[in-house]
Write an enzyme that holds these catalytic residues in place. Structure first.
Site, PDB file in Angstrom:
ATOM      1  N   GLU A   1      23.523  43.351  -7.432  1.00  0.00           N
ATOM      2  CA  GLU A   1      24.635  44.046  -7.984  1.00  0.00           C
ATOM      3  C   GLU A   1      24.412  45.627  -8.090  1.00  0.00           C
ATOM      4  OE1 GLU A   1      25.240  41.237 -11.122  1.00  0.00           O
ATOM      5  OE2 GLU A   1      25.672  43.078 -12.615  1.00  0.00           O
TER       6      GLU A   1
ATOM      7  N   HIS B   1      30.693  40.966 -13.508  1.00  0.00           N
ATOM      8  CA  HIS B   1      29.816  40.932 -14.557  1.00  0.00           C
ATOM      9  C   HIS B   1      30.494  41.383 -15.687  1.00  0.00           C
ATOM     10  CE1 HIS B   1      25.303  41.060 -15.536  1.00  0.00           C
ATOM     11  NE2 HIS B   1      26.024  40.523 -16.581  1.00  0.00           N
TER      12      HIS B   1
HETATM   13  C1  GLV Z   1      24.641  40.580 -19.969  1.00  0.00           C
HETATM   14  O1  GLV Z   1      24.449  40.167 -18.686  1.00  0.00           O
HETATM   15  C2  GLV Z   1      23.560  40.495 -20.822  1.00  0.00           C
HETATM   16  O2  GLV Z   1      22.380  39.929 -20.797  1.00  0.00           O
HETATM   17  O3  GLV Z   1      23.829  40.702 -22.170  1.00  0.00           O
END
Ligand code: GLV
Length: 321
Positions: A266, A284
């Protein structure tokens, strides 16, 4: 825990935040602390970050920031607390923080609903080919309703395998049951053995943390155990899936499709994933609701306040020196 270090911010402890926050969280931090913010969505370059944290008593970091010995040492001995603006803390070297007496906090609970809802959004989009249909219309392809046109899979009566039965996995199970799905789970604490879950499920959804044990948990072997029409949803962490093995399984038609909110490298997306129609991709967005992000920011502010102003551990502590 000691008192408040004096500094140029009117005696308020110095806090550095690595990204722009929603206004309420930012205002709350600005009220209590001598605040410096990298006020952007893009990360600060590493060198800039290492320089900017020097002398900070508290940090707010996000999941793309590597919080390791180098960063903690760059901050120096004044550093007492890191609030990670995420529930996952795989980006934080907890042992290094403990060794330096630095408290680490995260943002559990407040994002459970948002992330579970987004998981269902991904699943519905994939099973009912929502994004694929949208792409066809935007390409101005000719289409018409027909009994055989763009058939997907219904959820009712299907088996959902939840890997990792924590707060988010539990909430996904609850929502999926409302769609008439049969839910099974596999987790460290119990449920089915993973191999059996993979073989039995029409949909496999991942909700485990990223740890050395879960890295590439879903690789070629696991994918080989899944049903040929099964769907895979990942709104946890990218490296839980071996992306290359997933691409191969999808290209070979050995899997029904995948919906991915997270990626192995990512923000890079495996280029061959972009070529596949039976893949839904999201940048995401699991916890990306206004209300969840506000609550996450406020939890971070609360953790900094607890440690730096009130001399106590916050409830959302994941490591304490
Ligand atoms: C997001 O991906 C989190 O871990 O809060």
């Amino acid at each position: 825990m000691g008192g408040v270090p004096a500094g140029p911010g009117g005696g308020r402890p110095r806090v550095y935040v690595t990204r722009a926050l929603v206004p309420r969280a930012r205002d709350e931090l600005a009220r209590d602390f001598d605040l410096a913010i990298h006020d952007a969505e893009a990360p600060p370059p590493r060198g800039e970050l290492l320089a900017a944290v020097r002398g900070a008593a508290g940090l707010v970091t996000i999941l793309g920031d590597r919080v390791d010995a180098e960063l903690l040492d760059a901050a120096g001995p004044a550093l007492r607390v890191v609030a990670n603006h995420a529930v996952g803390v795989d980006n934080v070297d907890l042992a290094a923080a403990r060794a330096r007496g630095v408290v680490v906090a995260n943002t559990p609970d407040v994002l459970t609903r948002a992330t579970a809802e987004f998981t269902l959004a991904l699943l519905l989009a994939l099973a009912r080919r929502v994004v694929e249909g949208d792409r066809r219309l935007r390409r101005r392809e000719r289409w018409q309703w027909a009994p055989t046109f763009m058939l997907g899979a219904g959820l009712s009566g299907r088996t959902l395998g939840v890997v990792g039965r924590g707060r988010i996995g539990g909430e996904v199970a609850r929502l999926a049951e409302a769609f008439g799905m049969r839910v099974v789970h596999a987790s460290r604490g119990g449920g089915l053995p993973l191999d059996r879950l993979l073989a039995e499920s029409d949909v496999v959804t991942l909700h485990c943390p990223l740890t050395p044990e879960t890295r590439h948990l879903i690789g070629a072997r696991a994918l080989g155990l899944m049903r040929p029409a099964a769907l895979l949803v990942n709104a946890a962490r990218g490296p839980v899936v071996d992306e290359e093995a997933l691409v191969r399984a999808l290209e070979a038609g050995r899997l029904g499709g995948a919906a991915l909110d997270v990626f192995e490298r990512e923000p890079e997306v495996h280029p061959r994933l972009r070529e596949l129609e039976n893949v839904v991709l999201a940048p995401h967005l699991g916890s990306a609701t206004r209300e969840a992000r506000e609550a996450m920011g406020l939890l971070c502010a609360g953790a900094l306040r607890a440690v730096l102003l009130e001399g106590r551990l916050p409830p959302n502590v994941v490591a304490a020196g």
